[in-house]
Design an enzyme around this catalytic site. Structure first.
Site, mmCIF file in Angstrom:
data_model
loop_
_atom_site.group_PDB
_atom_site.id
_atom_site.type_symbol
_atom_site.label_atom_id
_atom_site.label_comp_id
_atom_site.label_asym_id
_atom_site.label_seq_id
_atom_site.Cartn_x
_atom_site.Cartn_y
_atom_site.Cartn_z
ATOM 1 N N GLU A 109 40.156 54.659 9.783
ATOM 2 C CA GLU A 109 39.700 53.340 10.261
ATOM 3 C C GLU A 109 40.749 52.258 10.006
ATOM 4 O OE1 GLU A 109 37.438 53.611 12.170
ATOM 5 O OE2 GLU A 109 36.531 55.484 11.508
ATOM 6 N N GLY A 110 42.011 52.632 10.068
ATOM 7 C CA GLY A 110 43.098 51.701 9.801
ATOM 8 C C GLY A 110 43.499 51.812 8.351
#
Length: 586
Positions: free
Chosen positions: A439-440
């Protein structure tokens, strides 16, 4: 040997007293009928599910893992029954719109639920973890028969969902995506491409899976502006199998009960969600929800590690301690329980202090989302939205870092036993590492925070958050120290704003430490708030004096032992003024 007990008393302290959530719910028509007693019942039932149904599948699921054969994934034993119980209990729909089949409860309670799920079994929680984000995308971007067919199934959890972004050559740089979408005569599209690292790309938990896929239309420009979002189900409305296939599952370091899939789309049928070329904006609804849930995974790892470390060190006998509480029992042969040793006590206090302040930070963000969505005052909604925007990358990065590295250090409390699977802590260390990446990555969260959310408006939104956090410190003996920390972060940002004009790379060098400096300052504000609430309760003689005295003791420990970390981070931000040379050729 590993056990999870839901920390319901601590959760209620944060929700009822620190956040004052019941009174704030009363001001929001959507939640006006919810009171503290009803919220407590929800937490109790969620805790029962997490501890009694889900937690027993954690260790065995890690050993068994997922099995792939001919494009189909079989999840570990017990996962299907747990998921069916989850759906039957209405848990996927907890914070969804009642008009879509949801229960309409606040995000604060949903956050508490997912903290417990992640603490009980991170791998299993990956399957329903994307449901709320998918619900948000469909709720805002699906229309007509597409909305009628898929939104209720996703809301209820009857069908699971995926987020199909990553490709082998395009990890964080989504502008490099090659998956293509070609219009068909019936208004649908044909998707062709391969996606990797797709959590829950296939499983045996639900009869259908709703894939949300980023792809590029034929005439789309290069880069992220050319991406569109499509819905491509595993099974089409007529019951036939779509041309979306799981080509295998990854053999991973951790979360082995979660099927991390390679997905191939070979002319798969899909339908456009939202507008052409605006797929990334639509997908960000899912990504932002996922980032907060990943932060809750870090909190869950902290809580599970803390309570099991406390139990083990209170039972393990080893060596004579230099001192111990008066009247405390000794172990066999004159040795003492290792909880008496100062080095062990320091680790345990640190775990406890980090866990409880991380919970406040997480629930603050959830409360901001609730107020942004449902408060009748437009100004309150706007301010809450700004807080949530800034808190999201901090929570994702800070809590996952704490969750993993705290578990890694705590493993030593078990000595050699910590390295053995049956004691549980080594699985937490392995499972928690991915949360710093997906998610980053946490480095990307830091860049997003500083370069996209702080610097463009000259730090105005950040100052609003700092002022809000400073107000939370009112009434604490530590208010002055906590507020000084918040002010120091604001001053560091002001210096970056002035210096970046002559050094465009400076914000990138400073971003990581700036995020953690802000996180430390906010954790200090959280402890100041808890200290003030506990002091007021003790003064009023409301009962449970040992509980409140413990909170004040933890607050003191935070500022004595952990507070200096903020100055370390701020010093690193200042040191970023010096350029980093490129490494010499090796």
């Amino acid at each position: 040997m590993w056990r999870y007990d839901p920390p319901l008393r601590d959760m209620r302290f944060v929700i009822d007293e620190v956040l004052g959530a019941p009174a704030r719910w009363a001001a929001m028509p959507a939640h006006a009928e919810l009171d503290a007693d009803m919220a407590a019942q929800v937490l109790e039932e969620a805790g029962r599910f997490a501890s009694e149904i889900l937690a027993p599948t954690n260790g065995p699921g890690d050993l068994q893992g997922c099995q792939w054969q001919d494009g189909a994934v079989t999840t570990p034993e017990g996962y299907r029954a747990a998921y069916q119980a989850f759906v039957d209990g209405g848990w996927p729909a907890l914070a969804c719109d009642p008009e879509c089949g949801g229960q309409g409860l606040p995000q604060v309670l949903n956050s508490a639920l997912f903290e417990m799920l992640a603490a009980a079994n991170h791998g299993w929680t990956m399957y329903p973890g994307l449901l709320h984000g998918a619900y948000e995308v469909l709720h805002q971007h699906a229309s007509g028969w597409l909305r009628e067919t898929y939104l209720p199934k996703v809301t209820s959890g009857e069908w699971l969902s995926t987020m199909c972004l990553t490709e082998a050559h395009a990890g964080s740089d989504l502008g490099l995506l090659r998956t293509r979408a070609v219009p068909a005569e019936d208004g649908s599209y044909r998707l062709t491409g391969t996606k990797i690292f797709i959590s829950g790309g296939d499983s045996d938990l639900t009869p259908n899976i709703v894939h949300l896929v980023l792809a590029r239309l034929p005439e789309a420009p290069a880069g992220t502006k050319g991406l569109s979002l499509f819905l491509a189900p595993k099974f089409l409305p007529d019951g036939s199998r779509n041309a979306a296939r799981c080509d295998g599952v990854e053999k991973k370091m951790g979360i082995k009960g979660s099927a991390t899939c390679v997905m191939s789309f070979e002319g798969a049928t899909g339908w456009l969600l939202g507008e052409p070329g605006k797929g990334l904006q639509a997908m960000f609804l899912m990504m932002n929800a996922a980032r907060l849930h990943v932060g809750l995974q870090g909190l869950g790892h902290l809580e599970a590690t803390t309570q099991n470390a406390l139990r083990y060190t209170a039972e393990r006998v080893q060596s004579r301690a230099p001192a111990k509480p008066e009247g405390a029992p000794a172990g066999a042969g004159g040795a003492d329980f290792i909880v008496y040793h100062p080095a062990v006590r320091r680790q345990l206090w640190t775990l406890k202090a980090r866990t409880e302040s991380a919970r406040v930070l997480s629930y603050w963000a959830a409360q901001a989302l609730d107020e942004e969505a449902a408060h009748p005052d437009e100004a309150v909604r706007a301010a809450a939205g700004h807080r949530a925007t800034l808190l999201t990358p901090v929570i994702k990065a800070m809590l996952t870092d704490l969750g993993h590295f705290s578990a890694d250090r705590a493993l030593g409390l078990w000595g050699g036993h910590g390295y053995i699977h049956e004691y549980g802590i080594e699985q937490i260390v392995r499972d928690s590492r991915i949360a710093l990446i997906y998610e980053g990555t946490n480095e990307i969260q830091a860049i997003d925070l500083l370069l996209r959310k702080i610097l463009p408006d000259g730090g105005q939104r950040l100052q609003g958050l700092l002022d809000w956090a400073a107000a939370q410190c009112e009434g604490s003996a530590h208010a002055g120290v906590a507020r000084a920390g918040l002010q120091a972060v604001g001053e560091a940002v002001a210096r970056l704003l002035a210096a970046q004009k002559a050094d465009a790379e400076l914000p990138f060098r400073a971003a990581d430490d700036l995020l953690f400096a802000l996180g430390e300052a906010l954790l200090g504000a959280a402890w100041a708030r808890m200290d003030a609430v506990a002091a007021q309760a003790l003064a009023a003689g409301t009962g449970d004096s040992a509980f409140y005295a413990g909170k004040r003791q933890l607050a003191q420990l935070h500022f004595d032992w952990l507070g200096p970390e903020l100055q370390h981070r701020l010093a690193a931000v200042a040191a970023a003024r010096a350029p980093l040379p490129f490494l010499p050729a090796l």
